[in-house]
Design an enzyme around this catalytic site. Sequence first.
Site, PDB file in Angstrom:
ATOM      1  N   ASP A  86      30.191   7.050 -43.615  1.00 22.94           N
ATOM      2  CA  ASP A  86      29.619   8.374 -43.843  1.00 22.94           C
ATOM      3  C   ASP A  86      29.491   9.158 -42.543  1.00 22.94           C
ATOM      4  O   ASP A  86      28.555   8.949 -41.768  1.00 22.94           O
ATOM      5  CB  ASP A  86      28.251   8.234 -44.513  1.00 22.94           C
ATOM      6  CG  ASP A  86      27.716   9.548 -45.040  1.00 22.94           C
ATOM      7  OD1 ASP A  86      28.361  10.582 -44.794  1.00 22.94           O
ATOM      8  OD2 ASP A  86      26.657   9.547 -45.686  1.00 22.94           O
ATOM      9  N   ASP A 294      32.909  15.714 -43.892  1.00 20.21           N
ATOM     10  CA  ASP A 294      32.003  14.678 -44.375  1.00 20.21           C
ATOM     11  C   ASP A 294      32.736  13.633 -45.211  1.00 20.21           C
ATOM     12  O   ASP A 294      33.178  13.912 -46.323  1.00 20.21           O
ATOM     13  CB  ASP A 294      30.913  15.359 -45.211  1.00 20.21           C
ATOM     14  CG  ASP A 294      29.837  14.406 -45.670  1.00 20.21           C
ATOM     15  OD1 ASP A 294      29.888  13.218 -45.306  1.00 20.21           O
ATOM     16  OD2 ASP A 294      28.927  14.850 -46.398  1.00 20.21           O
TER      17      ASP A 294
END
Length: 440
Positions: A86, A294
């Site tokens: 992440d 992201d």
Amino acid sequence: MGTSKFNQILLLFFHLHLLQISCSVFVHSKKQSNLSPTIMFELKSQQIPSGSIRRPTSKLPFHHNVSLTVSLLAGTPPQRVTMVLDTGSELSWLHCKKTPNVNSLFNPLHSTSYSQIPCSSPVCQTRTRDFTIPASCDPNKLCHVLVSYADASSMEGTLAMDNFQMGGSSIPGTFFGCMDQGFSSSESDSMTTGLLGMNRGSLSFVTQMNYPKFSYCISGRDASGVLLFGEVNFAWLKPRSYTPMVKITSHLPYYDRVAYSVQFEGIKVGGKILSLPKSILQPDHTGAGQTMVDSGTQFTFLLGPVYTALKNEYLAQTRGKLKELGDPNFVFQGAMDLCYRVPLTQKSYPVLPTVTLMFKDAEMSVSAERLLYRVPGEVRGSDGVHCFTFGNSDLLGVEAYIIGHHHQQNMWMEFDLVQSRVGLAEVRCDLASQRLGLGL
């Protein structure tokens, strides 16, 4: 932004399984002098120069479905853990077993190198300031951390430190969250999958590793890929186009200062540039409107006015090629309301207009099957439901543009922390894995 984001996770072996599909806090540089010139990360690694210290390039394979995940070892003796990759989160965490008869990912009671961080520690007091919710002091005077995400999931527990291993490379004294409470849309994810925070924050895994850059490549063909720490100089890899990271040091209510933010400059649909005011593509005085790359979010989300402009143009250019769903009450994942009916017997889409995201000095083109996503379990007569893979941030209550990993497939994504830039190059990621010897 973070994990469990919009029900997606990433794995580091690039076992892509979205935690709903992206490694600690280092105060000083770690010179891993005990490492051999070549380090094996599951398969193999290649040594490369980095400044005055020769650091090994570390490669890890991964797989994905909704999130990107990687496989690491934590604790002493080592316990194998699976973590979502992440780039939108700082604090790495594992679901910890602190009481009997509880399923978990990591058992700190079985690790002789595990230690908890007291709330009086400078790490707890100063290095959690960029968290959405700063750390606090629990009844046992330990550093209590809580992370929450846009899909309303959250995890909380104790800031801790332990040893991690990646492909034979030991990373001692790594800070992470040892979580024993939380809410997730998927309880199995929260119990069996951790999160590898990879943003620019001081407690992120990549910061603690002290590598100057990392890269990943996600295959759209076989749900595999590679995550690589260190320099990338392969003859078969196209030159990257670099876009600078945007940095705002002021504390603004809607701005994530440690995200990988880039300058969004426009959108092309089938070669036609949308008419958008430049001001709407840039952060305003509150920080709303930043653009973040992201890996912890599956799809791409745009602020309302920009999403509407893209949706209308895409509808206009696909009229007669695709049949609209015609159900105004159906919104996929709460933010994706442009959906179509595609016959279950149809093996491929018609030729669709390419959508190109334009950044300063670089572009990301989304075409073919990456433009539409078949919604699992949704059938209308003899048709499946396929939704446009761009969504409306406003419907999520998120004041930002988010470039998700679905649109990063078959792109070499390089995050250069020294020169503060993001590199992009189109590449067949399944072939890249083979060339790197991962055999995926």
